[in-house]
Design a protein around this motif. Structure first.
Motif, PDB file in Angstrom:
ATOM      1  N   ASP A 171       0.812  -1.218   0.000  1.00 20.49           N
ATOM      2  CA  ASP A 171       0.000   0.000   0.000  1.00 20.49           C
ATOM      3  C   ASP A 171       0.847   1.271   0.000  1.00 20.49           C
ATOM      4  O   ASP A 171       0.306   2.370  -0.099  1.00 20.49           O
ATOM      5  N   GLU A 172       2.166   1.128   0.106  1.00 18.86           N
ATOM      6  CA  GLU A 172       3.046   2.296   0.001  1.00 18.86           C
ATOM      7  C   GLU A 172       3.284   2.702  -1.446  1.00 18.86           C
ATOM      8  O   GLU A 172       3.794   3.795  -1.707  1.00 18.86           O
ATOM      9  N   VAL A 173       2.948   1.826  -2.380  1.00 17.01           N
ATOM     10  CA  VAL A 173       3.002   2.189  -3.799  1.00 17.01           C
ATOM     11  C   VAL A 173       1.900   3.212  -4.069  1.00 17.01           C
ATOM     12  O   VAL A 173       0.765   3.050  -3.622  1.00 17.01           O
ATOM     13  N   MET A 174       2.222   4.266  -4.797  1.00 16.51           N
ATOM     14  CA  MET A 174       1.260   5.340  -5.038  1.00 16.51           C
ATOM     15  C   MET A 174       0.116   4.901  -5.947  1.00 16.51           C
ATOM     16  O   MET A 174      -1.044   5.274  -5.744  1.00 16.51           O
ATOM     17  N   LEU A 175       0.438   4.068  -6.950  1.00 19.89           N
ATOM     18  CA  LEU A 175      -0.528   3.787  -8.005  1.00 19.89           C
ATOM     19  C   LEU A 175      -0.114   2.516  -8.730  1.00 19.89           C
ATOM     20  O   LEU A 175       1.065   2.305  -9.002  1.00 19.89           O
ATOM     21  N   VAL A 219      -5.670   1.099 -11.674  1.00 19.36           N
ATOM     22  CA  VAL A 219      -6.145   1.559 -12.980  1.00 19.36           C
ATOM     23  C   VAL A 219      -5.988   0.412 -13.975  1.00 19.36           C
ATOM     24  O   VAL A 219      -4.868   0.027 -14.311  1.00 19.36           O
ATOM     25  N   LEU A 220      -7.096  -0.129 -14.440  1.00 18.79           N
ATOM     26  CA  LEU A 220      -7.111  -1.261 -15.363  1.00 18.79           C
ATOM     27  C   LEU A 220      -7.342  -0.746 -16.776  1.00 18.79           C
ATOM     28  O   LEU A 220      -8.364  -0.104 -17.044  1.00 18.79           O
ATOM     29  N   LEU A 272      -2.204   6.426 -18.193  1.00 18.02           N
ATOM     30  CA  LEU A 272      -1.240   6.315 -17.091  1.00 18.02           C
ATOM     31  C   LEU A 272      -0.797   7.693 -16.623  1.00 18.02           C
ATOM     32  O   LEU A 272      -0.843   8.005 -15.418  1.00 18.02           O
ATOM     33  N   GLU A 273      -0.393   8.541 -17.546  1.00 13.61           N
ATOM     34  CA  GLU A 273       0.117   9.859 -17.172  1.00 13.61           C
ATOM     35  C   GLU A 273      -0.982  10.744 -16.583  1.00 13.61           C
ATOM     36  O   GLU A 273      -0.722  11.534 -15.673  1.00 13.61           O
ATOM     37  N   ARG A 274      -2.194  10.592 -17.076  1.00 14.59           N
ATOM     38  CA  ARG A 274      -3.298  11.381 -16.523  1.00 14.59           C
ATOM     39  C   ARG A 274      -3.543  11.027 -15.055  1.00 14.59           C
ATOM     40  O   ARG A 274      -3.740  11.912 -14.216  1.00 14.59           O
ATOM     41  N   HIS A 275      -3.477   9.747 -14.744  1.00 14.78           N
ATOM     42  CA  HIS A 275      -3.673   9.342 -13.357  1.00 14.78           C
ATOM     43  C   HIS A 275      -2.496   9.744 -12.483  1.00 14.78           C
ATOM     44  O   HIS A 275      -2.684  10.084 -11.305  1.00 14.78           O
ATOM     45  N   ILE A 276      -1.298   9.743 -13.026  1.00 16.27           N
ATOM     46  CA  ILE A 276      -0.146  10.236 -12.272  1.00 16.27           C
ATOM     47  C   ILE A 276      -0.342  11.702 -11.914  1.00 16.27           C
ATOM     48  O   ILE A 276      -0.122  12.122 -10.774  1.00 16.27           O
ATOM     49  N   ARG A 277      -0.768  12.509 -12.883  1.00 20.48           N
ATOM     50  CA  ARG A 277      -1.003  13.934 -12.618  1.00 20.48           C
ATOM     51  C   ARG A 277      -2.078  14.119 -11.551  1.00 20.48           C
ATOM     52  O   ARG A 277      -1.963  14.986 -10.674  1.00 20.48           O
ATOM     53  N   GLN A 278      -3.125  13.327 -11.602  1.00 15.82           N
ATOM     54  CA  GLN A 278      -4.196  13.444 -10.618  1.00 15.82           C
ATOM     55  C   GLN A 278      -3.703  13.098  -9.218  1.00 15.82           C
ATOM     56  O   GLN A 278      -4.100  13.717  -8.228  1.00 15.82           O
ATOM     57  N   MET A 279      -2.835  12.102  -9.110  1.00 10.33           N
ATOM     58  CA  MET A 279      -2.302  11.708  -7.810  1.00 10.33           C
ATOM     59  C   MET A 279      -1.409  12.787  -7.215  1.00 10.33           C
ATOM     60  O   MET A 279      -1.299  12.906  -5.988  1.00 10.33           O
TER      61      MET A 279
END
Length: 281
Positions: A171-175, A219-220, A272-279
């Motif tokens: 659970d320490e992994v961000m995404l 994210v699937l 992938l990059e969109r979810h990284i930006r959101q995080m």
């Protein structure tokens, strides 16, 4: 271990007058637009295993911006059905400010799937311990990969025991962002069990077996359901449904219309990059 350097170049613009002053101010406030130097370090051993195949195979590459600190880290597991493939730094992840780690792992049928999953966990644990040396932030690690690599990502996310062996909380992994990962028992694992690819099973080697409500965002991403490999989208759709039923509120499912198992990779990087930006907000 080999190290090379490459640069992302900026085109020079006129700097005179009031407009030039604004441009200078803009560039000062947006340093990410400056050219960055990147280094590529290859064949770094990440294992403490001592057998010949492990020492040959368990290596990783790191691609990172030289002058960055506390950057986002993307761990990429290659595809190949767990039986083939080589570590890689995807082109779509280069020159984006990420620390990118491309991982090799031992392959079936030379080893069992348990040994392959242990390799993947050991690699991620290595990243947690060492990514600061490459300007990365251990709080911003993203675990991803395509096909077999997506399957490994799912298993590390949902069955916390694999990373716990190396002192890491999954659970320490961000995404986690698997590209076309297998949600049921992987077809080449079933082959080693004497089961054909079109006879679906769910056992301890299936991500679906480990659904839980308390993992990081998952994210699937899959190709078109009519074009994907062996019903891969439908498996992911079921995993998405079960994750939501057990109460996980941050499972996301994407279907890339018109793209098959191979061609879905390129557009999946945008998601992938969109979810990284959101995080990072």
């Amino acid at each position: 271990m080999k190290t090379t350097t490459n640069k992302t170049k900026q085109t020079s613009l006129p700097m005179g007058g009031f407009g030039g002053g604004l441009l200078l101010l803009f560039l000062f406030l947006a340093p990410s637009l400056w050219a960055q130097d990147y280094k590529f370090v290859s064949d770094v051993s990440y294992t403490k295993k001592t057998d010949d195949y492990a020492r040959e195979r368990l290596k990783l590459d790191v691609y990172y911006p030289v002058q960055q600190h506390d950057g986002t880290v993307v761990v990429w597991f290659h595809g190949g059905g767990l039986e083939a493939g080589q570590k890689e730094i995807p082109e779509r992840l280069k020159n984006k400010g990420y620390v990118v780690v491309g991982v090799n792992y031992r392959l079936l049928p030379k080893v069992t799937v348990a040994e392959t999953l242990d390799d993947a966990a050991e690699a991620v644990a290595w990243v947690f311990r060492h990514v600061g040396e490459y300007g990365g932030d251990a709080r911003k690690i993203v675990v991803t990969g395509h096909s077999a690599g997506g399957y490994l990502s799912m298993m590390l996310c949902l069955n916390k025991a694999w990373l716990a062996r190396y002192g890491v909380d999954a659970d320490e992994v961000m995404l986690y962002v698997p590209f076309s990962g297998q949600a049921i028992t992987h077809y080449n694992v079933r082959k080693m069990q004497g089961i054909g690819p079109l006879k679906p099973t769910i056992d301890e080697w299936a991500p679906l077996y480990w659904v839980r409500n308390d993992c990081p965002p998952l994210v699937l991403i899959c190709g078109d359901r009519e074009l994907e490999l062996y019903g891969r989208y439908d498996e992911n759709q079921y995993l998405d449904r079960m994750m939501k039923l057990v109460g996980h509120k941050q499972t996301y499912l994407y279907e890339l219309d018109g793209h098959d198992h191979g061609s879905m990779v390129d557009p999946a990087f945008h998601i992938l990059e969109r979810h990284i930006r959101q995080m990072k907000k």
